[in-house]
Design a protein around this motif. Structure first.
Motif, mmCIF file in Angstrom:
data_model
loop_
_atom_site.group_PDB
_atom_site.id
_atom_site.type_symbol
_atom_site.label_atom_id
_atom_site.label_comp_id
_atom_site.label_asym_id
_atom_site.label_seq_id
_atom_site.Cartn_x
_atom_site.Cartn_y
_atom_site.Cartn_z
ATOM 1 N N THR A 118 -1.553 9.673 -11.069
ATOM 2 C CA THR A 118 -1.532 8.351 -10.436
ATOM 3 C C THR A 118 -2.941 7.820 -10.268
ATOM 4 O O THR A 118 -3.232 6.680 -10.622
ATOM 5 N N GLN A 143 -2.883 5.556 -13.519
ATOM 6 C CA GLN A 143 -2.296 4.331 -12.994
ATOM 7 C C GLN A 143 -3.354 3.381 -12.438
ATOM 8 O O GLN A 143 -3.351 2.192 -12.746
ATOM 9 N N VAL A 146 2.497 -0.546 -16.428
ATOM 10 C CA VAL A 146 1.946 0.783 -16.203
ATOM 11 C C VAL A 146 2.831 1.658 -15.304
ATOM 12 O O VAL A 146 3.049 2.835 -15.590
ATOM 13 N N THR A 147 3.353 1.054 -14.236
ATOM 14 C CA THR A 147 4.085 1.852 -13.247
ATOM 15 C C THR A 147 5.268 2.617 -13.844
ATOM 16 O O THR A 147 5.420 3.809 -13.560
ATOM 17 N N ALA A 175 4.138 5.824 -15.630
ATOM 18 C CA ALA A 175 3.728 6.894 -14.720
ATOM 19 C C ALA A 175 4.945 7.499 -14.014
ATOM 20 O O ALA A 175 5.035 8.719 -13.846
#
Lengths: 276, 295
Positions: A81, A85, A186-187, A190
Motif C-alpha cells: 500500500t 498505492q 490503482v485501488t 492493490a
C-alpha cells in the motif's frame, strides 16, 4: 547582450545531495498533509486491530493462530500500500498539477525526482512497519525475530519488496490518465492483489488457479517471506510446496525490481497526454 | 521584412520552416522566427494559432514534425542539462507545490542550477518577501504567477520564456509585473513572451510577432506593425450637424484648415488617431483567416 559566462554546466551539488534534498522535501510535504499521514499509517493498524479482535482463537496448525497469519500478511500488504498505492496515486496528481513538467524544465537530473520519492517511501515504510509490529506484538502475540538469520530475511524481504513495489508504483503512475482517475485505477489492483495473495485468507485454501495467478505478482512472495520470519519453522509444511521457498522469493521480487525499473525508464511521462 | 533579413549570426532563437501537426490538425505550419540576444519579443495571436505549441517546441517539451530550430545554439529536441540551466521557463499554467512554503520551493529549485541567483534576493525582486513563509497553495493568482517567475529566473537564465504570464491579473498587478519584466530585460535577459493583451506587448516588447494559422504573418516593432506608423490618421470632431470624421495622410494641414471653419478657431471634441496596435492586429488576423478560407 548577456556577457555572463557560465562557469559550470551542472549543479554544484552532487547527485546524492540533490536526492537527499528532494527526499527531505517530499517527506516534508507528506508530513504536512495530515490526512495522508493518518490514513497511510493508521489504516493498516486499524485492520490489524479488527482482525486481531475477530479471530482470537482459531488455530491453523503448529500452534499458529489465524490472527497471527493475517497480521504477518498485513505487514507485507502495508508495504504494498505504502509503496505502490501511494506513488501510483500521488504521481498522476503531480503530473496533472504541472509539477513534473516544471521539474522537467530545469537542469535537475531525472533520477533526483525518483530518488526523492524512494527516500520518502522508505521512511514511511519503515515507520509503518514499526508501528504495525508495536500494535501486533501485544495484541495477537506476534514476536520479533529471534535469530540473526530471521532478522536478515526480514530485512532483505522488506527491502526487495519495498524496491519492487516502489518501482512498480512509479511505472503504474503512467497508467492513470488524470490525477482524478488515479485512485479508481490503482485501488482495485492493490485490493485484488491482497485478496488473492493470502493476506486475508490462508493462501493454500484459495483455488489453485488463483494461487497460480497470485504467484506471478510480488505480494504473494512478500507474504511468504514474512511468514518465514514471524511464524514457527514447522509451519512451512503448510505452504504450497511444503517449504518457505526463500530462494524463489528473492528471485521473483528481484525480477519485479528489474522489470519495474525497465518500465519506469521506458514509460514514465513528465507531461499529461494533452500536453503532447 | 523577411526572416533572412532579421536573422543575425548568434540569435538567441532561430526557427525555419517549423511544422507540427496533431493527427489531422496542423498547429504550426511553416513558421519562421528570429529573436536577437537581449531582445524582448512578444508573440501575439488568437487562441489556437499555434503560440503555445511553438513555445513548447522551443522549450524542449514537444517534438516537431519538420523545420530547423536553434535555441541558444542548441536544438531543443536534444536538450541537455547544461542547456536547461541557461533557459528559464514560465509555463502557461501554474504548477502547485502543495504543503511547501515559497522559500522552500525557490531554494529547492536553486539547487538544480550550476550558478543560481540568491533565493532571498529573487523572492524580494518578484515581490514575495512578505509571503516567503506562506504555503504556496494559499497564494493569490498573481502571487502564484510571481512564484512562477521566481522559479523561471532563479537559475539566472540567458533566455526566459513567458507563456501568457499575466492572464487573470488585475490592472495594478499587471503594471507591477511589467516592471519586473523590464528589470529582467534591462539586465540583459532575452525574453520571449506570449500574450493576449496587445497593450502588454506594446508596453514590453522591442518587437512583436503575429501568429495566425500556424505561421508568423508579421513581425516588427509594435509602433510599426501592419505599417500603422505610415497609415492614414482619422480626424474626428463635432460639426454643426453632429459628429464628423475624415481620413487624411496630412492631419496637421487638415486640422489647420478645419480650424478656420469654426469661430475662434477652436474645433469642438477634436481627436486625431492613428490605427492602434489592436486595429493593425485585428486587420492582420482577418486577412489571415480569409486567405486560409480561399485556399
Amino acid at each position: 547582450m548577456n556577457t555572463r559566462v557560465a562557469t559550470a554546466e551542472r549543479s554544484t551539488l552532487t547527485l546524492p545531495t540533490l536526492g537527499l534534498r528532494q527526499g527531505q522535501t517530499e517527506l516534508k510535504q507528506f508530513l504536512r498533509s495530515r490526512e495522508q499521514v493518518v490514513f497511510t499509517l493508521a489504516f493498516p493498524v486499524l485492520m490489524v486491530v479488527i482482525f486481531g479482535s475477530i479471530f482470537t482463537g482459531e488455530l491453523l496448525s503448529s500452534g499458529v493462530k489465524f490472527s497471527q497469519y493475517v497480521v504477518t500478511g498485513m505487514i507485507a500488504a502495508s508495504l504494498l500500500t505504502t509503496c505502490f498505492q501511494v506513488l501510483a496515486i500521488q504521481i498522476p496528481i503531480e503530473r496533472d498539477r504541472g509539477v513534473l513538467k516544471r521539474f522537467r524544465g530545469t537542469p535537475m537530473p531525472r533520477t533526483v525526482y525518483f530518488l526523492g520519492k524512494i527516500l520518502m517511501i522508505l521512511v514511511i515504510a519503515v515507520a509503518e512497519t514499526i508501528i504495525l509490529l508495536a500494535v501486533a506484538m501485544p495484541l495477537v502475540g506476534v514476536s520479533l525475530p529471534t535469530t540473526a538469520a530471521d532478522w536478515l530475511t526480514f530485512v532483505w524481504v522488506s527491502l526487495l519488496g519495498i524496491t519492487a513495489c516502489t518501482l512498480c508504483g512509479i511505472a503504474f503512475s503512467s497508467v492513470a490518465r488524470t490525477g482524478r482517475s488515479a485512485p479508481a485505477v490503482v485501488t482495485p489492483v492493490a485490493l485484488v492483489l491482497q485478496f488473492i495473495s493470502g493476506v486475508f485468507f490462508v493462501f493454500t485454501q484459495l483455488p489453485t488457479w488463483m494461487q497460480q495467478f497470485a504467484a506471478l505478482f510480488p505480494l504473494k512472495w512478500m507474504c511468504q517471506g514474512m511468514r518465514s520470519v514471524f511464524l514457527p519453522d514447522a509451519f512451512a509444511t503448510q505452504e504450497p510446496t511444503g517449504s518457505w521457498e526463500l530462494g524463489k522469493v528473492a528471485l521473483v521480487l528481484g525480477a519485479w525490481c528489474v522489470g519495474g525499473l525497465m518500465l519506469c525508464l521506458t514509460t514514465f511521462r513528465w507531461t499529461t497526454k494533452r500536453d503532447g | 521584412m523577411t526572416v533572412a533579413e532579421m536573422s543575425v549570426a548568434g540569435d538567441a532563437i532561430e526557427v525555419r520552416g517549423l511544422r507540427k501537426a496533431y493527427g489531422q490538425e496542423v498547429a504550426v505550419d511553416g513558421l519562421d522566427l528570429a529573436v536577437a540576444r537581449g531582445e524582448v519579443f512578444a508573440l501575439l495571436g488568437p487562441n489556437g494559432a499555434g503560440k503555445t505549441t511553438t513555445v513548447e517546441i522551443l522549450e524542449g517539451y514537444r517534438r516537431r514534425d519538420a523545420g530547423d530550430v536553434s535555441v541558444l545554439g542548441v536544438d531543443p529536441a536534444h536538450a541537455t542539462a547544461a542547456w536547461r540551466a541557461r533557459v528559464g521557463i514560465v509555463l502557461q499554467g501554474t504548477g502547485e507545490f502543495y504543503e511547501l512554503r515559497v522559500e522552500e520551493v525557490v531554494r529547492l529549485f536553486a539547487g538544480y542550477y550550476p550558478n543560481p541567483d540568491d533565493a532571498d534576493a529573487v523572492i524580494e525582486r518578484v515581490g514575495l518577501l512578505e509571503k516567503r513563509r506562506a504555503l504556496t497553495h494559499t497564494l493569490s493568482g498573481g502571487q502564484k504567477r510571481r512564484l512562477d517567475v521566481a522559479l523561471g529566473v532563479i537559475g539566472r537564465p540567458e533566455l526566459l520564456f513567458l507563456d501568457e504570464p499575466t492572464t487573470g491579473f488585475d490592472p495594478e498587478a499587471r503594471r507591477e509585473f511589467w516592471e519586473l519584466i523590464r528589470a529582467l530585460a534591462a539586465g540583459g535577459t532575452t525574453i520571449l513572451l506570449t500574450t493576449h493583451y496587445l497593450h502588454e506587448a506594446e508596453a514590453l516588447a522591442d518587437r512583436v510577432g503575429v501568429i495566425n494559422d500556424g505561421r508568423l504573418i508579421a513581425a516588427g516593432p509594435p509602433g510599426e506593425l501592419g505599417g500603422r506608423s505610415q497609415s492614414a490618421a482619422t480626424v474626428s470632431w463635432l460639426g454643426p450637424g453632429g459628429p464628423e470624421s475624415a481620413q487624411t495622410e496630412k492631419p496637421t494641414a487638415f486640422v489647420y484648415a478645419l480650424a478656420g471653419r469654426f469661430a475662434g478657431g477652436e474645433i469642438p471634441s477634436l481627436t486625431i488617431t492613428r490605427p492602434s496596435l489592436e486595429d493593425a492586429y485585428l486587420a492582420m488576423i482577418d486577412t489571415g483567416s480569409s486567405t486560409k478560407e480561399r485556399a
